[in-house]
Write a protein that holds these residues in place. Structure first.
Motif, PDB file in Angstrom:
ATOM      1  N   GLY A 118       8.403  14.396  -4.237  1.00  0.00           N
ATOM      2  CA  GLY A 118       7.275  14.237  -3.333  1.00  0.00           C
ATOM      3  C   GLY A 118       7.211  15.349  -2.305  1.00  0.00           C
ATOM      4  O   GLY A 118       8.157  15.524  -1.526  1.00  0.00           O
ATOM      5  N   ASN A 160      -1.477  10.399  -0.891  1.00  0.00           N
ATOM      6  CA  ASN A 160      -1.204   9.186  -0.124  1.00  0.00           C
ATOM      7  C   ASN A 160      -2.471   8.817   0.635  1.00  0.00           C
ATOM      8  O   ASN A 160      -3.267   9.680   1.007  1.00  0.00           O
ATOM      9  CB  ASN A 160       0.023   9.326   0.777  1.00  0.00           C
ATOM     10  CG  ASN A 160      -0.199  10.183   2.011  1.00  0.00           C
ATOM     11  OD1 ASN A 160      -1.020   9.850   2.855  1.00  0.00           O
ATOM     12  ND2 ASN A 160       0.549  11.279   2.120  1.00  0.00           N
ATOM     13  N   LYS A 161      -2.657   7.523   0.859  1.00  0.00           N
ATOM     14  CA  LYS A 161      -3.933   7.031   1.382  1.00  0.00           C
ATOM     15  C   LYS A 161      -4.233   7.566   2.773  1.00  0.00           C
ATOM     16  O   LYS A 161      -5.377   7.909   3.086  1.00  0.00           O
ATOM     17  CB  LYS A 161      -3.936   5.504   1.382  1.00  0.00           C
ATOM     18  CG  LYS A 161      -3.950   4.876  -0.005  1.00  0.00           C
ATOM     19  CD  LYS A 161      -4.007   3.355   0.070  1.00  0.00           C
ATOM     20  CE  LYS A 161      -4.065   2.737  -1.317  1.00  0.00           C
ATOM     21  NZ  LYS A 161      -4.140   1.260  -1.261  1.00  0.00           N
ATOM     22  N   LEU A 213       1.426  10.039  -8.931  1.00  0.00           N
ATOM     23  CA  LEU A 213       2.655  10.323  -8.184  1.00  0.00           C
ATOM     24  C   LEU A 213       3.815  10.697  -9.097  1.00  0.00           C
ATOM     25  O   LEU A 213       4.806  11.266  -8.643  1.00  0.00           O
ATOM     26  CB  LEU A 213       3.038   9.117  -7.314  1.00  0.00           C
ATOM     27  CG  LEU A 213       2.136   8.886  -6.103  1.00  0.00           C
ATOM     28  CD1 LEU A 213       2.298   7.475  -5.577  1.00  0.00           C
ATOM     29  CD2 LEU A 213       2.440   9.903  -5.003  1.00  0.00           C
ATOM     30  N   ASP A 263       0.807  -1.226   0.000  1.00  0.00           N
ATOM     31  CA  ASP A 263       0.000   0.000   0.000  1.00  0.00           C
ATOM     32  C   ASP A 263       0.837   1.273   0.000  1.00  0.00           C
ATOM     33  O   ASP A 263       0.306   2.367   0.179  1.00  0.00           O
ATOM     34  CB  ASP A 263      -0.971   0.046   1.197  1.00  0.00           C
ATOM     35  CG  ASP A 263      -2.023  -1.035   1.131  1.00  0.00           C
ATOM     36  OD1 ASP A 263      -2.471  -1.349   0.018  1.00  0.00           O
ATOM     37  OD2 ASP A 263      -2.393  -1.574   2.195  1.00  0.00           O
ATOM     38  N   SER A 264       2.154   1.155  -0.214  1.00  0.00           N
ATOM     39  CA  SER A 264       3.016   2.333  -0.217  1.00  0.00           C
ATOM     40  C   SER A 264       2.963   3.051  -1.561  1.00  0.00           C
ATOM     41  O   SER A 264       2.535   2.495  -2.580  1.00  0.00           O
ATOM     42  CB  SER A 264       4.465   1.920   0.071  1.00  0.00           C
ATOM     43  OG  SER A 264       4.959   1.094  -0.965  1.00  0.00           O
ATOM     44  N   THR A 265       3.432   4.291  -1.557  1.00  0.00           N
ATOM     45  CA  THR A 265       3.495   5.051  -2.805  1.00  0.00           C
ATOM     46  C   THR A 265       4.558   4.465  -3.739  1.00  0.00           C
ATOM     47  O   THR A 265       4.345   4.404  -4.949  1.00  0.00           O
ATOM     48  CB  THR A 265       3.801   6.524  -2.511  1.00  0.00           C
ATOM     49  OG1 THR A 265       4.986   6.632  -1.716  1.00  0.00           O
ATOM     50  CG2 THR A 265       2.661   7.169  -1.739  1.00  0.00           C
ATOM     51  N   GLN A 290       3.951  15.174   6.701  1.00  0.00           N
ATOM     52  CA  GLN A 290       3.404  14.184   5.781  1.00  0.00           C
ATOM     53  C   GLN A 290       4.177  14.214   4.464  1.00  0.00           C
ATOM     54  O   GLN A 290       4.847  15.202   4.137  1.00  0.00           O
ATOM     55  CB  GLN A 290       1.926  14.474   5.498  1.00  0.00           C
ATOM     56  CG  GLN A 290       0.975  13.974   6.561  1.00  0.00           C
ATOM     57  CD  GLN A 290       0.444  12.573   6.270  1.00  0.00           C
ATOM     58  OE1 GLN A 290       0.827  11.917   5.294  1.00  0.00           O
ATOM     59  NE2 GLN A 290      -0.444  12.104   7.117  1.00  0.00           N
ATOM     60  N   CYS A 291       4.083  13.137   3.691  1.00  0.00           N
ATOM     61  CA  CYS A 291       4.691  13.035   2.362  1.00  0.00           C
ATOM     62  C   CYS A 291       4.220  11.742   1.724  1.00  0.00           C
ATOM     63  O   CYS A 291       4.060  10.743   2.436  1.00  0.00           O
ATOM     64  CB  CYS A 291       6.219  13.015   2.491  1.00  0.00           C
ATOM     65  SG  CYS A 291       7.129  12.928   0.932  1.00  0.00           S
TER      66      CYS A 291
END
Length: 300
Positions: free
Chosen positions: A91, A170-171, A259, A12-14, A165-166
């Motif tokens: 990002g 992102n979810k 992204l 689930d990561s970018t 955040q970054c």
């Protein structure tokens, strides 16, 4: 070679979602297919170590880690002979607070409870770099060493005042913004320029109005350049094929995954600054990447 192996990050990561978009492009190249995209629990750091072990051929890394890997600096226990291939995206790194907070700019975080990521994470390193450029340290805030999800929950419950955040999208950020009205903290005049001058692996970016709920105006931020790296031992022909395919798909990749927005612009400094434009942390471009950029007319 029986197929290309790319390391990304946790499920689930970018990085993982970018890896699958990249696979779509690279699978079209007969010399590279089939492309295997694998997860890496510790993302950038683990990918560098996997490259050294020949467990993968390419890995996604944030550019702030690659110089450390090259020099064998903590958390790395040995020098790793990395080589640069291509930029993947810039990002945005951004501080958020609840909209009902009295925090208005990044430096308002002084004296507050600030979620900076796990203690040995890249996010904590970014927090130190940004605060340090603004003459602040962790002694000037109350650092909370929580991951994205736990940090978001702490912010929602009022147990934290702000969170780093970054990237975007992102979810965790999207879900948090749906539950709580948030404010993205801007930099005071001249502070962003100060950060960008102090940290060579950051670039200026703009978070666009409406990108998340509560972002009601464009806001300039710093962004970390995330990169695709390889190892000196990977054959020149393979790196040439990968780099050429990435550059050729620089306008397609954002359509496959948001992204990648802005990736085309990250190649442009090669024309003015030469190979050094992409040699973050002193990590040289792989000869195969150099050849690819020369073939594309970006380097002489």
């Amino acid at each position: 070679m029986t197929g290309l192996r790319i390391g990304t990050a946790e499920p689930d990561s970018t990085f993982l979602s970018q890896g699958f978009a990249l696979k779509t492009v690279l699978d079209r190249v007969p010399a590279l297919a089939p492309v295997e995209v694998s997860t890496s629990a510790h993302a950038s750091v683990e990918n560098a170590n996997r490259l050294e072990l020949n467990d993968i051929d390419f890995g996604f890394m944030a550019s702030n880690w690659i110089g450390r890997a090259k020099n064998g600096e903590a958390p790395f226990t040995q020098k790793i002979d990395l080589r640069m291939a291509a930029p993947m995206n810039a990002g945005p790194l951004f501080f958020i607070a609840r909209a009902d907070s009295n925090l208005r700019t990044v430096t308002d975080a002084r004296g507050r409870r600030l979620v900076v990521g796990p203690e040995k994470s890249g996010m904590a390193q970014h927090a130190r770099a940004i605060l340090g450029a603004l003459n602040l340290t962790f002694a000037d805030v109350t650092p909370m060493f929580l991951d994205f999800a736990a940090g978001a929950e702490a912010l929602e419950r009022g147990e934290a005042d702000a969170q780093l955040q970054c990237p975007i999208p992102n979810k965790v950020m999207t879900a948090l913004a749906a539950r709580v009205l948030l404010r993205v903290l801007p930099y005071a005049p001249a502070d962003l320029d100060t950060v960008l001058r102090a940290v060579p692996f950051y670039r200026r970016t703009v978070m666009r109005k409406g990108a998340i709920r509560g972002l009601d105006a464009d806001v300039a931020q710093a962004a970390v350049v995330n990169v695709l790296v390889t190892h000196a031992c990977v054959p020149e022909s393979i790196v040439h094929e990968v780099t050429s395919a990435v550059f050729s798909a620089r306008h397609e990749l954002p359509r496959l995954n948001a992204l990648f927005d802005g990736v085309a612009a990250l190649f442009e400094p090669l024309g003015a600054d030469g190979a050094a434009a992409l040699e973050f942390g002193g990590v040289a471009l792989h000869p195969g990447a150099l050849a690819a950029y020369r073939s594309a007319g970006l380097l002489k």
